[in-house]
Motif scaffolding. Structure first.
Motif, PDB file in Angstrom:
ATOM      1  N   ALA A 134      46.435  41.340  40.992  1.00  0.00           N
ATOM      2  CA  ALA A 134      45.809  40.633  42.115  1.00  0.00           C
ATOM      3  C   ALA A 134      44.649  41.425  42.690  1.00  0.00           C
ATOM      4  N   ARG A 137      41.774  41.841  39.653  1.00  0.00           N
ATOM      5  CA  ARG A 137      41.067  40.657  39.154  1.00  0.00           C
ATOM      6  C   ARG A 137      40.790  39.601  40.213  1.00  0.00           C
ATOM      7  N   ASP A 138      41.603  39.548  41.246  1.00  0.00           N
ATOM      8  CA  ASP A 138      41.481  38.462  42.222  1.00  0.00           C
ATOM      9  C   ASP A 138      41.019  38.938  43.586  1.00  0.00           C
TER      10      ASP A 138
END
Length: 511
Positions: A17, A20-21
């Motif tokens: 998370a 990448r997010d």
């Protein structure tokens, strides 16, 4: 999403998370308290004057050199500057973000003897989207990822480089100023605590696990499509044939392929044909045995990474009873072995997929499909060169599957006389998986072309969805097209969630 770092660390999902997010990060009060207690022990040791590695001595081969108290802060800053010695292209943003979060995790476990502000400084970089420029070369995987982590730590001092928004390099001091952040000064042991650990290796391995898990499922999808296009048999994938060889990954892969082949008029067309081959080629029939073994390897690697996520990998470590002990937990052998093993498995998943592509294109073996899947072969070459590309990538993956973890070289005046090469192992694993994406993209294109050429026979529901996805950018069989864009689009389909999600909505979950 907000990831909370506690004294128990973080989860693999948390790492993905943040990496990448762009999830934000905070640290719990319990973790701050744990770090503060550990720091108190270091402060007492420093005041007492006894020699302790990394607190009052030099590093590596200079471990016996006593450092005067007046120069210990200088020691920590010099350590970061000298160890930020990497070269090469910058590591991807997601890798550096994963590495920074994992270093916060390590500090938060309360065995590193640092002030809470050190962990907060790393969190500030993450939350302000400041990504240190970390060169790809420099780590030997013991003592951990020294050079890559030093490049991250240097930014905390207001020195070094960061990745600019356009991918160019910019001064860390400028990035901190733009974010309203100030450089920090290091105390005793804090420089060492910022760079001694397996965070880069572990970050890359966790990202690779996430990618491999998806790609191994997509390999079952493309295998099923290829079997369907080649008028293969579904019988080798019957569950009772896999319970008698009880490897869990094999059973999972076989169940996926069997489910994907149901409801196909193409499969129905030859099920009872006495002229149909009694046995399909190994690349078709043994797909679950190869992909399943890769899945089981992934299971082992996932377990290894989970253990590392709760491990204290600093050196020296501060124990609750006040002792500061030297340890070898920074050695990346567990991660290097795991990455090398998974690279071998992923390379073989690609190798068997390429063999199915070759069979699909060969008029002598593809069961009445046209040469190279071109309706007008001769003037047109169809997918001939796409298979060349897949074969070239398979060859590269075979080279990359050679283990890095057996290639130790001594360093630091023979003090560090065995290293793990875990950074190299995990870095090349990511390349193998990226290559696997390309190979599966070629298989997707080839299998869909074969299914289209079986018209008017209709494919399975999964096959129809794959045909629709590919036809959107590659059209129907016909004159040759510019293949490179189609192959890039197919890569996107393989790597992304859309096709898999639509298939699972139709046929049920795939493992």
């Amino acid at each position: 999403m907000t990831v909370i770092v506690t004294p128990l660390g973080v989860s693999a999902t948390d790492v993905i998370a943040v990496a990448r997010d762009a999830a934000t990060v905070t640290i719990s009060s319990e973790a701050r308290d744990s770090m503060a207690r550990s720091r108190d022990i270091v402060d007492r040791i420093e005041a007492g004057g006894r020699p302790v590695y990394g607190v009052s001595t030099g590093f590596g081969a200079l471990a016996s050199t006593f450092i005067d108290p007046s120069r210990r802060a200088e020691l920590q800053h010099a350590l970061i500057r000298s160890h930020a010695a990497g070269v090469g292209a910058p590591m991807p943003r997601e890798v550096v973000r994963a590495m920074m979060l994992l270093r916060v995790r390590s500090l938060a476990l309360g065995h590193s003897g640092v002030r809470p502000l050190l962990a907060q400084a790393l969190i500030d970089l993450l939350n302000h989207d400041i990504t240190p420029w970390v060169p790809e070369h420099g780590s030997l995987g013991a003592s951990g990822d020294l050079a890559p982590l030093a490049h991250c730590a240097l930014v905390l001092l207001g020195e070094g480089w960061v990745l600019g928004k356009d991918g160019a390099r910019m001064a860390a001091s400028e990035a901190l100023a733009q974010a309203g952040l100030s450089p920090i000064d290091l105390g005793a042991k804090e420089g060492l605590a910022l760079i001694n650990g397996t965070d880069g290796m572990l970050g890359m391995l966790l990202l690779a696990i996430e990618d491999a898990r998806h790609l191994f499922t997509m390999a079952d999808v493309t295998a099923a499509l290829a079997v369907e296009a080649m008028l293969g048999s579904e019988r080798p994938f019957l569950p009772e044939l896999h319970t008698i060889r009880p490897h869990p990954g094999q059973a999972t892969s076989a169940a996926n392929i069997h489910r994907l082949l149901q409801g196909s008029a193409i499969m129905d067309s030859h099920r009872d044909d006495v002229a149909h081959a009694v046995q399909d080629a190994y690349s078709m029939r043994c797909a679950p045995q190869v992909a399943g073994a890769a899945r089981d390897t992934l299971g082992f690697v996932t377990t290894t990474a989970a253990r590392e996520l709760v491990s204290v990998v600093d050196n020296p470590v501060v124990l609750p009873d006040g002792r500061v002990e030297s340890t070898g937990n920074f050695h990346g052998a567990p991660l290097g072995f795991a990455a090398d093993f998974l690279a071998i498995a992923a390379a073989e998943v690609g190798a068997i997929a390429e063999r199915r592509v070759d069979r699909l294109l060969d008029v002598t073996r593809n069961r009445d499909l046209p040469p190279f899947l071109s309706p007008d072969a001769g003037v047109n070459s169809g997918l001939m060169i796409a298979q060349y590309t897949a074969a070239g990538i398979v060859a590269e993956n075979r080279r990359l599957a050679a283990p890095a973890s057996v290639d130790s070289l001594p360093t630091s005046g023979m003090q560090e006389d065995h290293v793990s090469m875990g950074w190299a192992a995990t870095k090349k694993l990511r390349t193998v998986l990226d290559n696997l994406t390309s190979i599966l993209a070629v298989e997707l294109l080839s299998a869909v072309r074969g299914i289209q050429l079986r018209a008017p026979l209709t494919p399975s529901p999964a096959g129809r969805l794959a045909v629709d996805a590919v036809a959107a950018f590659a059209g129907a069989p016909g004159p040759d097209i510019f293949l490179a864009p189609a192959m890039e689009a197919a890569r996107t389909v393989i790597a992304g969630p859309a096709l898999r999600s639509s298939i699972e909505e139709t046929v049920g979950p795939l493992a």
